[in-house]
Design a protein around this motif. Structure first.
Motif, PDB file in Angstrom:
ATOM      1  N   LEU A 375       0.810  -1.211   0.000  1.00 36.49           N
ATOM      2  CA  LEU A 375       0.000   0.000   0.000  1.00 36.49           C
ATOM      3  C   LEU A 375       0.845   1.264   0.000  1.00 36.49           C
ATOM      4  CD1 LEU A 375      -2.606  -1.206   2.626  1.00 36.49           C
ATOM      5  CD2 LEU A 375      -3.078  -0.774   0.206  1.00 36.49           C
ATOM      6  N   VAL A 376       2.077   1.141   0.421  1.00 39.03           N
ATOM      7  CA  VAL A 376       2.982   2.290   0.454  1.00 39.03           C
ATOM      8  C   VAL A 376       3.708   2.439  -0.884  1.00 39.03           C
ATOM      9  CG1 VAL A 376       4.997   3.294   1.609  1.00 39.03           C
ATOM     10  CG2 VAL A 376       3.295   2.025   2.937  1.00 39.03           C
ATOM     11  N   LEU A 377       4.161   1.313  -1.427  1.00 43.72           N
ATOM     12  CA  LEU A 377       5.062   1.324  -2.582  1.00 43.72           C
ATOM     13  C   LEU A 377       4.351   1.100  -3.906  1.00 43.72           C
ATOM     14  CD1 LEU A 377       7.899  -0.836  -0.965  1.00 43.72           C
ATOM     15  CD2 LEU A 377       7.715   1.658  -1.031  1.00 43.72           C
ATOM     16  N   ASP A 378       3.007   1.071  -3.906  1.00 44.18           N
ATOM     17  CA  ASP A 378       2.229   0.848  -5.127  1.00 44.18           C
ATOM     18  C   ASP A 378       2.511  -0.538  -5.719  1.00 44.18           C
ATOM     19  OD1 ASP A 378       0.327   1.507  -7.014  1.00 44.18           O
ATOM     20  OD2 ASP A 378       1.722   2.563  -8.332  1.00 44.18           O
ATOM     21  N   LYS A 379       2.481  -1.559  -4.838  1.00 45.16           N
ATOM     22  CA  LYS A 379       2.752  -2.921  -5.283  1.00 45.16           C
ATOM     23  C   LYS A 379       1.651  -3.895  -4.871  1.00 45.16           C
ATOM     24  CE  LYS A 379       7.776  -2.432  -5.550  1.00 45.16           C
ATOM     25  NZ  LYS A 379       9.113  -2.990  -5.157  1.00 45.16           N
TER      26      LYS A 379
END
Length: 468
Positions: A375-379
């Protein structure tokens, strides 16, 4: 040789003065302080948090601390506080803020320490009784306020320098899909002479290296990291936890001593060695540091309501183990009414807070729990696994993707602890399970529910997009 050394030292000092001259106009001041929050032993048992129930503390291995950083620009000031506990509820943070008038923002973040006292209620003598000691919670609030006041009193003009370093080998991811947030962020503050005034470190890992069998209070590896950097640079150090969902942990990481011998989980040797390795990682980050402008100081926050669907948490509320105020969910993350005796059978929710700091060139996300790296790294997995419970759920807006540059950082367990924040399309409680597994992976049991991630990520996006 002496002449070369003198020339190099002079060049370094000139660079410090030039950097200070560029930033001094911004008027940045910083102060650091810490206060002891180690529980006192007496007639009341100290129940340790993070693993199972009825784990009573038998002694103290190393002290627990509240570490405060105060940043000032003229009359504007904000406080960043990190405490060596498993979590600190929003209601307690609100009470702390009342003790600290005049700040544009006060952040209280937990390191998520699994070797300290129960501050949430889940780890008491049994699943049916809270482990929270109200007198201890009052003591923690007092010490947080003391640390902030002391840090403010010590504020001096500074320049800031920021560096990052990666170490995937120092993290174990406990859940598929295996995504690590392996970036450490370190900031060093220098006074007018170029002497370090303080260091702020942010890393993404559960402090649980001592394991479930340990019964001595400890800050876990965080204490060793702080001690290492304090000895190296001769200044105060504040450690902040970041992205720890997923599960980002030091357990199962192959840590070796100086002779190459592998150290076992649950030992003091591994815990202290791991802490020193994180300290050395911070050193690497600071070697590559760049001057960063941290003014003007700006802060935004928004209260938000998140549905409470975890059946164990709902039972804990009924039993009085979890005491936070419940609300009735009405379908709106920003509006809810307190639940009363007539709320039986209705979907409940809890109130929490999402925050964002824009400190000059540095953008800081403040997330109230253990957010998953995806959710942080767009993964977030796309396409989703066919076994997922909500495969059609939209991908949440990624935290880092929303943040203006050039520098970014995330502080987790910020002003609250609501548990794991899991991508909705990776939610997996019901069979068939993802990745061909015969049983569900760990995570959902410690989450308020599948709608937490969409609501919190969307709220953060709205904070970024909001106009002054």
């Amino acid at each position: 040789m002496a002449c070369c050394i003198l020339l190099a030292a002079t060049a370094t000092l000139l660079q410090v003065f030039r950097t200070f001259a560029r930033q001094e106009g911004a008027g940045l001041e910083a102060g650091f302080a810490e206060a002891d929050i180690t529980p006192k032993f007496g007639d009341t048992p100290v129940y340790m948090a993070g693993f199972g129930q009825n784990r009573k503390a038998t002694g103290i291995h190393d002290p627990l601390k509240a570490r405060a950083v105060v940043l000032k620009q003229g009359e504007r000031k904000l406080a960043l506080v990190s405490i060596d506990v498993v979590g600190y509820p929003l209601s307690e943070v609100v009470a702390v803020r009342r003790r600290l008038p005049g700040f544009i923002y006060v952040l209280v973040s937990s390191t998520h320490n699994h070797e300290g006292p129960d501050t949430i209620g889940l780890w008491g003598p049994s699943p049916f009784k809270s482990g929270v000691d109200p007198s201890y919670m009052k003591f923690v609030a007092e010490q947080i306020a003391k640390a902030v006041h002391d840090a403010e009193a010590g504020c001096r003009p500074v320049t800031a320098h920021l560096g990052t370093a990666r170490a995937p080998e120092l993290l174990h991811d406990g859940r598929e899909p295996y995504i690590k947030h392996d970036e450490l962020v370190a900031m060093q503050f220098l006074d007018k002479t170029g002497k370090p005034s303080g260091i702020l470190v942010q890393w993404n890992c559960h402090p649980e290296t001592l394991g479930s069998k340990n019964t001595e209070l400890s800050a876990d590896f965080v204490g060793a990291t702080v001690n290492h950097l304090r000895a190296k640079y001769g200044c105060p150090v504040a450690y902040f936890t970041g992205t720890v969902g997923g599960l980002m942990t030091s357990l199962h990481v192959n840590v070796k001593d100086e002779t190459g011998r592998s150290l076992s989980d649950g030992t003091v040797e591994k815990t202290e060695r791991y802490g020193r390795l994180i300290g050395q990682l911070a050193e690497r980050a600071l070697v590559e540091n760049k001057p960063v402008r941290l003014t003007p100081l700006a802060a935004r926050r928004r209260e938000v309501f998140v549905p409470l669907d975890n059946k164990l948490y709902l039972l804990g509320r009924q039993l009085g183990v979890l005491t936070r105020e419940p609300f009735v969910w009405a379908g709106d993350p920003y509006k809810a009414v307190p639940a009363d005796e007539k709320a039986d059978g209705k979907r409940l929710c809890i109130r929490t807070e999402v925050g964002w700091l824009q400190l000059g060139e540095l953008s800081v996300a403040l997330i109230p729990g253990e957010i998953y790296p995806e959710l942080v790294l767009d993964k977030v997995q796309d396409p989703p696994d066919p076994g997922a419970d909500f495969p059609d759920a939209p991908v949440e807006p990624a935290i880092y993707k929303q943040m203006p540059g050039p520098y970014r950082m995330l502080i987790g367990l910020a002003n609250d602890e609501i548990g794991y924040i899991i991508p909705k399309r990776q939610w997996d409680e019901k069979p068939p399970f993802c990745y061909g597994r015969k049983q569900a992976q760990y995570g959902e049991i410690n989450s308020v529910g599948p709608d937490a991630a969409p609501i919190l990520c969307e709220t953060f996006k709205k904070l970024i997009e909001a106009k002054e």
